[in-house]
Design a protein around this motif. Sequence first.
Motif, PDB file in Angstrom:
ATOM      1  N   GLU A 208       0.818  -1.219   0.000  1.00  0.00           N
ATOM      2  CA  GLU A 208       0.000   0.000   0.000  1.00  0.00           C
ATOM      3  C   GLU A 208       0.846   1.259   0.000  1.00  0.00           C
ATOM      4  O   GLU A 208       0.450   2.270  -0.558  1.00  0.00           O
ATOM      5  N   ARG A 209       1.998   1.225   0.644  1.00  0.00           N
ATOM      6  CA  ARG A 209       2.870   2.400   0.719  1.00  0.00           C
ATOM      7  C   ARG A 209       4.172   2.119  -0.011  1.00  0.00           C
ATOM      8  O   ARG A 209       4.768   1.076   0.150  1.00  0.00           O
ATOM      9  N   ILE A 210       4.599   3.117  -0.756  1.00  0.00           N
ATOM     10  CA  ILE A 210       5.860   3.020  -1.485  1.00  0.00           C
ATOM     11  C   ILE A 210       6.917   3.769  -0.677  1.00  0.00           C
ATOM     12  O   ILE A 210       6.718   4.937  -0.342  1.00  0.00           O
ATOM     13  N   PRO A 211       8.039   3.131  -0.349  1.00  0.00           N
ATOM     14  CA  PRO A 211       9.096   3.828   0.396  1.00  0.00           C
ATOM     15  C   PRO A 211       9.628   5.038  -0.384  1.00  0.00           C
ATOM     16  O   PRO A 211       9.574   5.064  -1.616  1.00  0.00           O
ATOM     17  N   ALA A 212      10.148   6.010   0.336  1.00  0.00           N
ATOM     18  CA  ALA A 212      10.654   7.235  -0.298  1.00  0.00           C
ATOM     19  C   ALA A 212      11.750   6.942  -1.313  1.00  0.00           C
ATOM     20  O   ALA A 212      11.856   7.617  -2.338  1.00  0.00           O
ATOM     21  N   ALA A 213      12.584   5.945  -1.055  1.00  0.00           N
ATOM     22  CA  ALA A 213      13.680   5.599  -1.966  1.00  0.00           C
ATOM     23  C   ALA A 213      13.213   4.764  -3.155  1.00  0.00           C
ATOM     24  O   ALA A 213      13.980   4.488  -4.067  1.00  0.00           O
ATOM     25  N   GLY A 214      11.958   4.332  -3.150  1.00  0.00           N
ATOM     26  CA  GLY A 214      11.428   3.522  -4.239  1.00  0.00           C
ATOM     27  C   GLY A 214      11.278   2.066  -3.831  1.00  0.00           C
ATOM     28  O   GLY A 214      11.672   1.658  -2.736  1.00  0.00           O
ATOM     29  N   LEU A 215      10.710   1.294  -4.732  1.00  0.00           N
ATOM     30  CA  LEU A 215      10.427  -0.111  -4.478  1.00  0.00           C
ATOM     31  C   LEU A 215      10.799  -0.923  -5.711  1.00  0.00           C
ATOM     32  O   LEU A 215      10.525  -0.510  -6.849  1.00  0.00           O
TER      33      LEU A 215
ATOM     34  N   ALA B  15      15.944  -1.626 -21.520  1.00  0.00           N
ATOM     35  CA  ALA B  15      15.479  -0.294 -21.145  1.00  0.00           C
ATOM     36  C   ALA B  15      14.049  -0.359 -20.605  1.00  0.00           C
ATOM     37  O   ALA B  15      13.222  -1.124 -21.112  1.00  0.00           O
ATOM     38  N   PRO B  16      13.772   0.440 -19.567  1.00  0.00           N
ATOM     39  CA  PRO B  16      12.409   0.453 -19.012  1.00  0.00           C
ATOM     40  C   PRO B  16      11.455   1.229 -19.912  1.00  0.00           C
ATOM     41  O   PRO B  16      11.871   2.082 -20.691  1.00  0.00           O
ATOM     42  N   ARG B  17      10.183   0.915 -19.789  1.00  0.00           N
ATOM     43  CA  ARG B  17       9.117   1.677 -20.452  1.00  0.00           C
ATOM     44  C   ARG B  17       8.220   2.227 -19.344  1.00  0.00           C
ATOM     45  O   ARG B  17       7.254   1.586 -18.927  1.00  0.00           O
ATOM     46  N   PRO B  18       8.544   3.421 -18.839  1.00  0.00           N
ATOM     47  CA  PRO B  18       7.818   3.948 -17.682  1.00  0.00           C
ATOM     48  C   PRO B  18       6.386   4.372 -18.006  1.00  0.00           C
ATOM     49  O   PRO B  18       6.088   4.779 -19.130  1.00  0.00           O
ATOM     50  N   VAL B  19       5.531   4.233 -16.997  1.00  0.00           N
ATOM     51  CA  VAL B  19       4.148   4.691 -17.076  1.00  0.00           C
ATOM     52  C   VAL B  19       3.819   5.423 -15.779  1.00  0.00           C
ATOM     53  O   VAL B  19       4.372   5.117 -14.725  1.00  0.00           O
ATOM     54  N   ASP B  20       2.934   6.392 -15.871  1.00  0.00           N
ATOM     55  CA  ASP B  20       2.420   7.073 -14.687  1.00  0.00           C
ATOM     56  C   ASP B  20       1.091   6.433 -14.317  1.00  0.00           C
ATOM     57  O   ASP B  20       0.214   6.266 -15.173  1.00  0.00           O
ATOM     58  N   LEU B  21       0.962   6.053 -13.050  1.00  0.00           N
ATOM     59  CA  LEU B  21      -0.244   5.393 -12.569  1.00  0.00           C
ATOM     60  C   LEU B  21      -0.915   6.278 -11.525  1.00  0.00           C
ATOM     61  O   LEU B  21      -0.335   6.530 -10.470  1.00  0.00           O
ATOM     62  N   PRO B  22      -2.116   6.763 -11.807  1.00  0.00           N
ATOM     63  CA  PRO B  22      -2.797   7.597 -10.820  1.00  0.00           C
ATOM     64  C   PRO B  22      -3.233   6.775  -9.610  1.00  0.00           C
ATOM     65  O   PRO B  22      -3.585   5.607  -9.734  1.00  0.00           O
ATOM     66  N   VAL B  23      -3.167   7.413  -8.436  1.00  0.00           N
ATOM     67  CA  VAL B  23      -3.605   6.785  -7.198  1.00  0.00           C
ATOM     68  C   VAL B  23      -4.623   7.727  -6.564  1.00  0.00           C
ATOM     69  O   VAL B  23      -4.321   8.898  -6.340  1.00  0.00           O
ATOM     70  N   GLU B  24      -5.801   7.221  -6.298  1.00  0.00           N
ATOM     71  CA  GLU B  24      -6.853   8.061  -5.737  1.00  0.00           C
ATOM     72  C   GLU B  24      -6.459   8.562  -4.349  1.00  0.00           C
ATOM     73  O   GLU B  24      -6.120   7.777  -3.458  1.00  0.00           O
ATOM     74  N   GLY B  25      -6.444   9.881  -4.189  1.00  0.00           N
ATOM     75  CA  GLY B  25      -6.157  10.484  -2.895  1.00  0.00           C
ATOM     76  C   GLY B  25      -4.687  10.532  -2.531  1.00  0.00           C
ATOM     77  O   GLY B  25      -4.343  10.788  -1.382  1.00  0.00           O
ATOM     78  N   ALA B  26      -3.795  10.267  -3.479  1.00  0.00           N
ATOM     79  CA  ALA B  26      -2.352  10.281  -3.191  1.00  0.00           C
ATOM     80  C   ALA B  26      -1.595  10.678  -4.456  1.00  0.00           C
ATOM     81  O   ALA B  26      -2.165  10.758  -5.543  1.00  0.00           O
ATOM     82  N   ALA B  27      -0.301  10.932  -4.286  1.00  0.00           N
ATOM     83  CA  ALA B  27       0.550  11.241  -5.438  1.00  0.00           C
ATOM     84  C   ALA B  27       0.605  10.024  -6.359  1.00  0.00           C
ATOM     85  O   ALA B  27       0.605   8.881  -5.896  1.00  0.00           O
ATOM     86  N   SER B  28       0.645  10.276  -7.657  1.00  0.00           N
ATOM     87  CA  SER B  28       0.672   9.169  -8.605  1.00  0.00           C
ATOM     88  C   SER B  28       2.002   8.419  -8.534  1.00  0.00           C
ATOM     89  O   SER B  28       2.996   8.918  -8.020  1.00  0.00           O
ATOM     90  N   LEU B  29       1.987   7.222  -9.064  1.00  0.00           N
ATOM     91  CA  LEU B  29       3.170   6.366  -9.102  1.00  0.00           C
ATOM     92  C   LEU B  29       3.812   6.477 -10.477  1.00  0.00           C
ATOM     93  O   LEU B  29       3.124   6.663 -11.480  1.00  0.00           O
TER      94      LEU B  29
END
Length: 139
Positions: A31-38, A107-121
Amino acid sequence: MPSPRETIIAALHARLSALPAIALRGDVLPERIPAAGLLILRDGEPGDPAVTLSPLRYHYQHRAEIEAVVQGTARDTAFDALCASIGAAIAADRTLGGLCDWVQAEAPRPVDLPVEGAASLKAAVIAVILHYSTADPLA
């Protein structure tokens, strides 16, 4: 005694565990992503091996996957730093201490994932190709 495949994937996980991001293996996204990433390492697919008969060897190009996830206001910079740290960790020892013939990341293919009520991933799946040989496909 673990198989060569398990030993190699465990060594890759150990290398990822040395990074500032939290490195999990085969877990679900928390549920929570650490500040340094996961990072979540998935065992992936060994694929069909090439076979040599004398001596009998199975040569794999095993495709493991690393899910890299960051969250926060500076997620673009954090994601870039996380991917660079993965690349540096792999480049530091492309044989994982002699367990593999070669390790390479795609190479990675990044995507932005919206999270309801929080900063997106910001997330991506990074394929890691593990080149190795075994004497038995089940070993």
